[in-house]
Every structure is written in C-alpha cells, then in structure tokens.
Design an enzyme around this catalytic site. Structure first.
Site, PDB file in Angstrom:
ATOM      1  N   GLU A 134      92.917   3.229  40.888  1.00 57.75           N
ATOM      2  CA  GLU A 134      92.779   4.632  41.084  1.00 57.75           C
ATOM      3  C   GLU A 134      91.660   5.630  41.633  1.00 57.75           C
ATOM      4  O   GLU A 134      90.412   4.722  42.552  1.00 57.75           O
ATOM      5  CB  GLU A 134      92.600   5.387  39.486  1.00 57.75           C
ATOM      6  CG  GLU A 134      91.876   4.374  38.408  1.00 57.75           C
ATOM      7  CD  GLU A 134      90.175   4.330  39.667  1.00 57.75           C
ATOM      8  OE1 GLU A 134      89.366   5.362  39.880  1.00 57.75           O
ATOM      9  OE2 GLU A 134      90.094   3.260  39.470  1.00 57.75           O
ATOM     10  N   GLU A 171      89.058   1.599  41.851  1.00 59.83           N
ATOM     11  CA  GLU A 171      89.669   1.015  43.056  1.00 59.83           C
ATOM     12  C   GLU A 171      91.012   0.000  42.859  1.00 59.83           C
ATOM     13  O   GLU A 171      91.582   0.247  43.493  1.00 59.83           O
ATOM     14  CB  GLU A 171      89.210   1.225  44.356  1.00 59.83           C
ATOM     15  CG  GLU A 171      88.708   2.342  45.050  1.00 59.83           C
ATOM     16  CD  GLU A 171      87.871   2.079  45.782  1.00 59.83           C
ATOM     17  OE1 GLU A 171      87.998   0.155  47.028  1.00 59.83           O
ATOM     18  OE2 GLU A 171      87.266   2.375  46.852  1.00 59.83           O
TER      19      GLU A 171
END
Length: 350
Positions: free
Chosen positions: A173, A316
């Site tokens: 994300e 991430e």
C-alpha cells in the site's frame, strides 16, 4: 452493504495432502520439529497448493495507492503530494518494493485507486475512485459504491496474478495518512481504545501521536452506529487501499492463491477480510511484526505467527517481500531433504 462476491465460499485446504505433508516431515533426516515454524509453513503451503512438495516460484506484488481526507486533521508528518510522487518511484524502479520485486523476479502491479493529484503515469493503473477518501473525522470515508469498487479492484489484481501464473500474492500500500485509517479500522474491529493502537506512522512526535488518537476517537464516536458491521467499518473509517487489500485477500482465498500479508495496514485489512468471511483466514501467512503498536494487537487477534521481527515500518509490501525467501527455503527443505530411509540414517526407535 457488502458485495455478494465477498461472502462466497473460500476454497478449502486439501486435508489429505496436509496429512501426507505432515507424514513426510516426520520422515526427514532431522529431529521432529527441529525446523520449527518452517515445517509448519511447508505443510500449510502443501495443503494450500494441494501438492505434497509445494513451491513458490512466481510471487505477485500488488501496490494499492490512495489518498486520505483525514490528513487535513494534521495526522501525518508528510504532505499528500508524496503519494503521487511515490507512484512514479514505484514504476521507475526506485522504491524499496521495486528493488525487492526485481530481486524476487516478482510481478509488480501498481494500482492508483484515487489520489488528490490527478495523475497519468505509464505503468500505473489509474482507477479514479475519487480524489482520495473523505475526512472520516467528519463523514464516512467512502460511499457504498466507492468501497465496493475498491474491494473489486483488489479482486481484479488477483485475477491478473492468476493469469500470470503467480503462486503467491503480496499486497502492498501507499497513501499518506493510511496508518491513521488502519488504526481507526483496527480500533473499530477490535474494540480497543485508539490510544493503545496508534503509533508514529511515518514519524510523528508524541504530540502528533496524541492528536492522531484524538482524531480517531472522534471518528469512532461519530460513526459508532455503523461500526458493528465489518464492511461498514471499512467504508466509514478505512481507505481505498485498505478496501482493495481486503478484496484481494478474499479473492485469493476463494481462488486458492496463498497470501503473504505485510505490515500494519495490510494486517488491518486482513482482519477486516476475516471478519467479512472467516474462512479466508486459512489462506493468510503473516510476514513480520512491525513497529506500529497496533500491528501486534491485530496479529494477536488473528492468532498469527509472523516470520520476521526486524522493526520494519516502511509498508509497500516490503516486509512481505523480504520474507519470500523463507517460504521458498521452507519448501526446498520439505521437498528436497532425504528421508531416513533414503539416506540410510537410523531414525529414533518407535
């Protein structure tokens, strides 16, 4: 209202293969249980893949990005422009997850669900669900339609992963303010006070952490009537990327694709997915225990055994990517070690 597909049955684990994998573990040239969690991983992956000797050869990394209206409450140390700038960094190959995906020869799927800046980047799928979510301290973060579309975006990434022949799904994300949304969602689903869930995120000082907790407390009070339903909790205090992650985890469980869950934001989304459809828990592996205090609480609620504890807080999908070699090695040990009989090594007496 939750989209109907989210509630569809998840694929059951292959219990016969699980028993066969357990039996194989008993026969390998080592004391029983001496490889600890690696043994349990190999057996679970065998049951998930319905293969006595599972393998992880083609991981898929999906990065879901979105901005958050709650940032206007002063809950982040970084400006929202960073979300769009990092999307460019992902596809240019300069982000941590970009490096890790290259090292793992993993597919990298970058999805912009809705950012404040209007972007048109080569290599990014722009869905434009809105210019970020609304400020959930004042109104629901998403409309029903936006939340359903974000869930579907996660499902669509799983479809692309399967079409590419991937055998492991990692969700990541990006979104300034998303630790606030994750903490709000975790607080709502677990019933914990925000003060024990929130952390510094990308670098807030003590005053900033207190402010974040106060903002979440106000939001939980505002939306209290809606928070008993996991979809409504996600819609009211979540974010586009949290919903996409939840949708992806549900779709993986339904389609039979193992998941390696990353950090706090991803684990909060996993909790929401499990609350929506409890059977999806069987398909979730957990990569690491991160630095955010809420992460450990959510892991505990899911009875998760994270593989790593390195003080990570990048997001991430980076922590999950770092754990992929452990899965691969667990599979290699399970599949390639000799049995006592093959190696002509004496087993302990029965």
């Amino acid at each position: 209202m939750t989209t109907n597909w989210c509630l569809q049955a998840c694929r059951p684990l292959d219990q016969l293969v699980r028993e066969q994998a357990l039996e194989r573990q008993q026969q390998l040239t080592k004391p029983t249980g001496s490889l600890g969690q690696l043994e349990r991983l190999a057996v679970l992956l065998a049951a998930q893949q319905a293969k006595l000797k599972p393998r992880i050869d083609k991981p898929w990394v999906a990065i879901f990005a979105g901005d958050h209206g709650v940032v206007e409450e002063g809950v982040s140390a970084y400006p929202q422009a960073v979300t769009g700038q990092m999307l460019q960094n992902f596809v240019a190959g300069g982000a941590a997850i970009s490096v890790l995906a290259r090292q793992l020869n993993a597919g990298l799927d970058v999805v912009d669900l809705g950012t404040v800046q209007s972007l048109a980047l080569t290599g990014v799928l722009h869905l434009h669900l809105g210019p970020g979510t609304a400020n959930f301290a004042r109104q629901p973060a998403m409309s029903v339609e936006q939340c359903q579309a974000a869930l579907q975006a996660g499902r669509d990434s799983v479809t692309r992963a399967l079409a590419a022949g991937s055998d492991l799904f990692i969700g990541g994300e990006m979104g300034i303010g998303n630790t606030t949304a994750a903490a709000a969602l975790a607080s709502a689903l677990l019933g914990h006070a925000p003060s024990v869930v929130v952390g510094p995120g990308t670098g807030l000082d003590e005053a900033g952490v207190r402010r974040k907790a106060e903002v979440i407390e106000r939001a939980l009070t505002l939306h209290a009537a809606a928070l008993t339903d996991p979809f409504e909790a996600l819609r009211h205090v979540g974010g586009f990327e949290l919903a996409a992650l939840s949708g992806a985890y549900l779709a993986c469980a339904q389609q039979g694709l193992p998941v390696l869950v990353d950090g706090f934001i991803c684990t909060a989304a996993a909790l929401c997915a499990v609350r929506m459809n409890p059977a999806c828990r069987d398909w979730l592996l957990f990569a690491h225990s991160g630095a955010e205090p809420g992460h450990r609480l959510v892991l505990q609620s899911l009875a998760a055994e994270p593989l790593l504890d390195l003080g990570l807080r990048l997001g991430e999908g980076s922590g999950a990517a770092l754990a992929v070699p452990l899965l691969q090695l667990a599979c290699a040990l399970h599949g390639e070690m000799a049995t006592f009989a093959e190696a002509a090594v004496s087993d302990r007496p029965a």
